[in-house]
Write a protein that holds these residues in place. Structure first.
Motif, short mmCIF file in Angstrom:
data_model
loop_
_atom_site.label_atom_id
_atom_site.label_comp_id
_atom_site.label_asym_id
_atom_site.label_seq_id
_atom_site.Cartn_x
_atom_site.Cartn_y
_atom_site.Cartn_z
N ALA A 211 0.82 -1.22 0.00
CA ALA A 211 0.00 0.00 0.00
C ALA A 211 0.85 1.27 0.00
N GLY A 212 2.17 1.13 -0.14
CA GLY A 212 3.04 2.29 -0.15
C GLY A 212 3.25 2.89 1.23
N MET A 213 3.17 2.07 2.27
CA MET A 213 3.37 2.52 3.64
C MET A 213 4.71 2.03 4.17
N ARG A 214 5.15 2.67 5.25
CA ARG A 214 6.37 2.24 5.93
C ARG A 214 6.17 2.36 7.43
N PHE A 215 7.01 1.64 8.20
CA PHE A 215 6.92 1.67 9.65
C PHE A 215 8.15 2.40 10.19
N VAL A 216 7.92 3.46 10.95
CA VAL A 216 8.99 4.29 11.48
C VAL A 216 9.14 4.00 12.96
N CYS A 217 10.35 3.63 13.38
CA CYS A 217 10.60 3.23 14.77
C CYS A 217 11.34 4.32 15.54
N VAL B 261 4.91 3.09 20.02
CA VAL B 261 5.90 2.04 19.78
C VAL B 261 6.53 2.25 18.40
N GLY B 262 5.76 2.84 17.51
CA GLY B 262 6.20 3.16 16.16
C GLY B 262 5.06 3.82 15.43
N LEU B 263 5.31 4.33 14.24
CA LEU B 263 4.27 4.98 13.44
C LEU B 263 4.27 4.41 12.03
N TRP B 264 3.07 4.11 11.54
CA TRP B 264 2.89 3.71 10.15
C TRP B 264 2.69 4.99 9.35
N VAL B 265 3.37 5.10 8.22
CA VAL B 265 3.40 6.35 7.46
C VAL B 265 3.09 6.09 5.99
N ARG B 266 2.16 6.89 5.44
CA ARG B 266 1.90 6.94 3.99
C ARG B 266 2.34 8.31 3.49
N GLY B 267 3.03 8.33 2.36
CA GLY B 267 3.50 9.59 1.80
C GLY B 267 5.01 9.61 1.72
N THR B 268 5.56 10.44 0.83
CA THR B 268 6.99 10.41 0.57
C THR B 268 7.85 11.34 1.44
N PRO B 269 7.35 12.49 1.94
CA PRO B 269 8.23 13.38 2.70
C PRO B 269 8.73 12.73 4.00
N SER B 270 9.78 13.31 4.55
CA SER B 270 10.32 12.83 5.82
C SER B 270 9.47 13.35 6.98
N LEU B 271 8.94 12.45 7.78
CA LEU B 271 8.12 12.85 8.92
C LEU B 271 8.94 13.66 9.92
N ARG B 272 10.18 13.30 10.13
CA ARG B 272 11.02 14.02 11.09
C ARG B 272 11.24 15.46 10.66
N ILE B 273 11.56 15.66 9.39
CA ILE B 273 11.82 17.02 8.89
C ILE B 273 10.55 17.86 8.92
N TRP B 274 9.44 17.29 8.49
CA TRP B 274 8.19 18.05 8.48
C TRP B 274 7.73 18.42 9.88
N ALA B 275 7.96 17.54 10.84
CA ALA B 275 7.49 17.81 12.20
C ALA B 275 8.24 18.96 12.85
N LEU B 276 9.44 19.26 12.37
CA LEU B 276 10.23 20.32 12.99
C LEU B 276 9.58 21.69 12.86
N VAL C 276 -3.63 3.23 8.68
CA VAL C 276 -3.58 4.29 7.69
C VAL C 276 -3.91 3.80 6.28
N ASP C 277 -4.15 2.51 6.14
CA ASP C 277 -4.56 1.98 4.84
C ASP C 277 -6.07 2.03 4.65
N ARG C 278 -6.82 2.36 5.72
CA ARG C 278 -8.28 2.43 5.60
C ARG C 278 -8.75 3.77 6.16
N PRO C 279 -8.89 4.78 5.29
CA PRO C 279 -9.22 6.14 5.73
C PRO C 279 -10.51 6.18 6.55
N TYR C 280 -10.48 6.97 7.60
CA TYR C 280 -11.66 7.18 8.44
C TYR C 280 -11.70 8.65 8.82
#
Length: 366
Positions: free
Chosen positions: A61-67, A86-101, A165-169
């Motif tokens: 589904a184009g997701m990744r797990f960030v620890c 414990v970790g975050l499942w992420v969809r999308g290409t940008p860096s979560l760490r950089i965006w969160a700053l 994150v694979d099933r939008p709500y």
């Protein structure tokens, strides 16, 4: 484990992931801090867990797990202590760490008013245009308006979900959340396929608060879940802001209660950035329009203010009211006549119609 499980977080910190997994898989003696019943429930859930399948579904589904500790992990989430994800499942290409700053949360009521939706969209678009990432929960109402406001100007936005994150709500926001995944990021703590519950929504809010530099609440009733986000932000030492609404609106009552405490009142993106941004990023000063008489010399303004509005007055009376000499008053009166503020009537001086209108505008201003 459920999101925010502090006992589980403590086990991971004290014993390490491998040992915790081993004990849960083998149904060994309970780890400290939980009852036998709860331990049994965790062991049963561990028996049903399929991490390899989850990762396979995520990749498809184009997701990744960030620890925690990884290159993309936002370090500010560690402020949650043992309650951090414990970790975050992420969809999308940008860096979560950089965006969160450089991110701000914009949250509020699901059943918002038109005023709330407009304000949230305007705030989000203004923040996005200034290079800030808008974070919200993907829900109806204020959340959706904030995401759309950022997307409308080609800005960055992150939706933090309380489900896989694979099933939008909610389902009605499927197109919106898919668009966020294409243009921004969709993140969540739960593995693919997991469904939301009331407790998961509440616990999701701590992630929004910890991930961002500050939280803005646009509309919220006294029992709104968005107030949970704001209070979590306060506990974490983040900036907390509120947009005021009508005092007669129940949907603004929770925001007003925040503003009576430690939250800061904001009305637009510039005021938000002034609080959360770098030194020197100041909002423009708020002031009424500059009237022509504001540009007069202070001595001339004093003489102008000394003229009565209903009749001509002699120079001696004007000088006395202006607390100056007769000669000084006459000199200022001729200056004011040249500018169209006063006119001479025999031995007296009177305000012109233009000056009378200027006086009325000044009294009715801020």
């Amino acid at each position: 484990m459920e999101p925010g499980d502090e006992a589980g977080g403590r086990w991971l910190r004290e014993f390490g992931v491998g040992e915790v997994v081993r004990r849960l898989r083998q149904g060994a003696d309970a780890l400290p801090g939980v009852s036998g019943t709860r331990w049994g429930g965790l062991v049963a859930r561990a028996g049903r867990a399929e991490p390899e399948r989850d990762l396979e579904v995520a990749r498809a589904a184009g997701m990744r797990f960030v620890c925690p500790g990884g290159a993309e992990w936002p370090g500010q989430l560690d402020d949650l202590g043992d309650g951090r994800p414990v970790g975050l499942w992420v969809r999308g290409t940008p860096s979560l760490r950089i965006w969160a700053l450089r991110s701000v949360a914009v949250v509020g009521a699901r059943a918002c008013t038109e005023y709330g939706a407009h304000t949230a969209a305007s705030l989000a678009s203004g923040l996005a245009e200034r290079g800030w990432v808008v974070v919200s929960g993907g829900a109806y109402g204020i959340d959706g308006a904030a995401h759309r406001g950022a997307l409308a100007v080609g800005g960055a936005t992150v939706a933090v979900l309380a489900c896989g994150v694979d099933r939008p709500y909610p389902r009605g926001h499927t197109a919106l959340i898919n668009r966020i995944a294409e243009q921004g990021l969709v993140v969540g703590e739960l593995p693919p396929g997991d469904h939301p519950t009331p407790s998961r929504f509440i616990l999701r809010n701590r992630v929004i608060a910890a991930l961002t530099t500050g939280t803005v609440v646009v509309e919220a009733a006294c029992r709104s879940g968005s107030l949970v986000t704001a209070r979590a932000a306060q506990r974490l030492g983040r900036f907390t802001m509120g947009v005021p609404g009508p005092v007669t609106s129940g949907l603004s009552a929770g925001v007003h209660e925040l503003l009576r405490g430690e939250a800061v009142l904001v009305t637009d993106a510039a005021e938000v950035v002034e609080l959360v941004g770098d030194i020197g990023e100041l909002a423009p000063p708020r002031r009424g329009p500059v009237l022509p008489r504001d540009l007069l010399d202070p001595a001339a303004r004093t003489v102008l203010a000394a003229l009565p509005g209903d009749r001509p007055a002699p120079a001696e009376d004007i000088a006395a009211d202006a607390r100056t000499t007769r000669d000084e008053a006459i000199a200022r009166l001729y200056e004011l006549r040249a500018l169209g503020y006063v006119e001479r009537h025999g031995d007296g001086w009177k305000l012109t119609r233009q000056a009378m209108m200027s006086v009325r505008e000044g009294r009715g201003g801020c």
